[in-house]
Design a protein around this motif. Structure first.
Motif, PDB file in Angstrom:
ATOM      1  N   LYS A  36       0.753  -1.255   0.128  1.00  0.00           N
ATOM      2  CA  LYS A  36       0.131  -0.016  -0.039  1.00  0.00           C
ATOM      3  C   LYS A  36       0.739   1.197  -0.092  1.00  0.00           C
ATOM      4  N   PRO A  37       0.330   2.548  -0.594  1.00  0.00           N
ATOM      5  CA  PRO A  37       1.175   3.730  -0.646  1.00  0.00           C
ATOM      6  C   PRO A  37       1.319   4.088   0.824  1.00  0.00           C
ATOM      7  N   GLY A  38       2.605   4.573   1.080  1.00  0.00           N
ATOM      8  CA  GLY A  38       2.971   4.770   2.630  1.00  0.00           C
ATOM      9  C   GLY A  38       3.429   3.759   3.384  1.00  0.00           C
ATOM     10  N   GLY A  39       3.202   2.388   2.826  1.00  0.00           N
ATOM     11  CA  GLY A  39       3.623   1.617   3.790  1.00  0.00           C
ATOM     12  C   GLY A  39       5.297   1.054   3.776  1.00  0.00           C
ATOM     13  N   THR A  40       5.446   0.053   4.498  1.00  0.00           N
ATOM     14  CA  THR A  40       6.832  -0.353   4.348  1.00  0.00           C
ATOM     15  C   THR A  40       6.749  -1.975   4.105  1.00  0.00           C
ATOM     16  N   LEU A  41       7.990  -2.243   3.902  1.00  0.00           N
ATOM     17  CA  LEU A  41       8.256  -3.657   3.427  1.00  0.00           C
ATOM     18  C   LEU A  41       9.450  -4.134   4.086  1.00  0.00           C
ATOM     19  N   LYS A  42       9.556  -5.341   4.850  1.00  0.00           N
ATOM     20  CA  LYS A  42      10.599  -5.857   5.462  1.00  0.00           C
ATOM     21  C   LYS A  42      11.495  -6.759   4.385  1.00  0.00           C
ATOM     22  N   THR A  43      12.423  -6.694   3.961  1.00  0.00           N
ATOM     23  CA  THR A  43      13.204  -7.356   3.186  1.00  0.00           C
ATOM     24  C   THR A  43      14.548  -7.870   3.689  1.00  0.00           C
ATOM     25  N   LYS A  44      15.320  -8.759   2.892  1.00  0.00           N
ATOM     26  CA  LYS A  44      16.666  -9.311   3.370  1.00  0.00           C
ATOM     27  C   LYS A  44      17.772  -7.908   3.419  1.00  0.00           C
ATOM     28  N   VAL A  45      17.630  -7.227   2.927  1.00  0.00           N
ATOM     29  CA  VAL A  45      18.524  -5.907   2.855  1.00  0.00           C
ATOM     30  C   VAL A  45      17.934  -4.908   3.970  1.00  0.00           C
ATOM     31  N   GLY A  46      16.934  -4.956   4.313  1.00  0.00           N
ATOM     32  CA  GLY A  46      16.447  -4.132   5.215  1.00  0.00           C
ATOM     33  C   GLY A  46      15.033  -3.535   5.112  1.00  0.00           C
ATOM     34  N   LEU A  47      14.512  -2.279   5.487  1.00  0.00           N
ATOM     35  CA  LEU A  47      13.332  -1.850   5.263  1.00  0.00           C
ATOM     36  C   LEU A  47      13.081  -0.959   4.055  1.00  0.00           C
ATOM     37  N   LEU A  48      12.039  -1.204   3.278  1.00  0.00           N
ATOM     38  CA  LEU A  48      11.815  -0.378   2.056  1.00  0.00           C
ATOM     39  C   LEU A  48      10.543   0.249   2.407  1.00  0.00           C
ATOM     40  N   ARG A  49      10.487   1.640   1.732  1.00  0.00           N
ATOM     41  CA  ARG A  49       9.398   2.583   1.808  1.00  0.00           C
ATOM     42  C   ARG A  49       8.688   2.491   0.428  1.00  0.00           C
ATOM     43  N   ILE A  50       7.521   2.099   0.819  1.00  0.00           N
ATOM     44  CA  ILE A  50       6.510   2.224  -0.673  1.00  0.00           C
ATOM     45  C   ILE A  50       5.952   3.475  -0.653  1.00  0.00           C
ATOM     46  N   GLY A  51       6.205   4.050  -1.859  1.00  0.00           N
ATOM     47  CA  GLY A  51       5.455   5.386  -2.190  1.00  0.00           C
ATOM     48  C   GLY A  51       4.248   5.534  -2.980  1.00  0.00           C
ATOM     49  N   ARG A  52       4.379   6.088  -4.030  1.00  0.00           N
ATOM     50  CA  ARG A  52       3.086   6.336  -4.740  1.00  0.00           C
ATOM     51  C   ARG A  52       2.805   4.924  -5.488  1.00  0.00           C
ATOM     52  N   ILE A  53       1.650   4.609  -5.862  1.00  0.00           N
ATOM     53  CA  ILE A  53       1.195   3.386  -6.416  1.00  0.00           C
ATOM     54  C   ILE A  53       0.179   3.980  -7.536  1.00  0.00           C
ATOM     55  N   ASP A  54       0.635   3.618  -8.789  1.00  0.00           N
ATOM     56  CA  ASP A  54      -0.413   3.867 -10.067  1.00  0.00           C
ATOM     57  C   ASP A  54      -0.749   2.800 -10.812  1.00  0.00           C
ATOM     58  N   ASP A  55      -2.040   2.813 -10.825  1.00  0.00           N
ATOM     59  CA  ASP A  55      -2.599   1.770 -11.980  1.00  0.00           C
ATOM     60  C   ASP A  55      -2.258   2.359 -13.405  1.00  0.00           C
ATOM     61  N   MET A  56      -1.698   1.361 -14.132  1.00  0.00           N
ATOM     62  CA  MET A  56      -1.440   1.734 -15.543  1.00  0.00           C
ATOM     63  C   MET A  56      -1.523   0.451 -16.561  1.00  0.00           C
ATOM     64  N   SER A  57      -1.366   1.028 -17.569  1.00  0.00           N
ATOM     65  CA  SER A  57      -1.172  -0.251 -18.698  1.00  0.00           C
ATOM     66  C   SER A  57       0.393  -0.446 -19.117  1.00  0.00           C
TER      67      SER A  57
END
Length: 95
Positions: A29-50
């Motif tokens: 989700k936009p504004g969320g975070t994702l825990k990964t093998k290298v650390g924490l990622l920030r999830i920014g804007r998400i756009d639906d597109m083709s």
């Protein structure tokens, strides 16, 4: 959202700032975070597109040499009704 280690490391270095996903339902989700093998990622804007709307600049921001390489990668991905452009950045070590 599963990411290969080489992609995670490129995000950590700031070389990759976009990801593209084709799926049945989003897992981030936009504004969320994702825990990964290298650390924490920030999830920014998400756009639906083709996928047809992905240009050279966005392909390079996602780590591809060009749109042709992006399209070859996309052809290997599972089909899904939703295609999204996702901004990502590295936040730091996960606690």
């Amino acid at each position: 959202m599963l990411l290969k280690l080489e992609v995670l490391e490129a995000i950590k270095r700031g070389e990759v700032t976009l990801q593209f996903r084709r799926w049945t339902r989003p897992t981030v989700k936009p504004g969320g975070t994702l825990k990964t093998k290298v650390g924490l990622l920030r999830i920014g804007r998400i756009d639906d597109m083709s996928p047809d709307d992905v240009g050279e600049a966005d392909a390079r921001k996602a780590g591809f040499r060009d749109v042709a390489e992006f399209r070859r990668w996309l052809d290997t991905m599972k089909q899904g009704p939703l295609f999204q452009r996702i901004e990502v950045s590295y936040l730091g070590e996960a606690e």
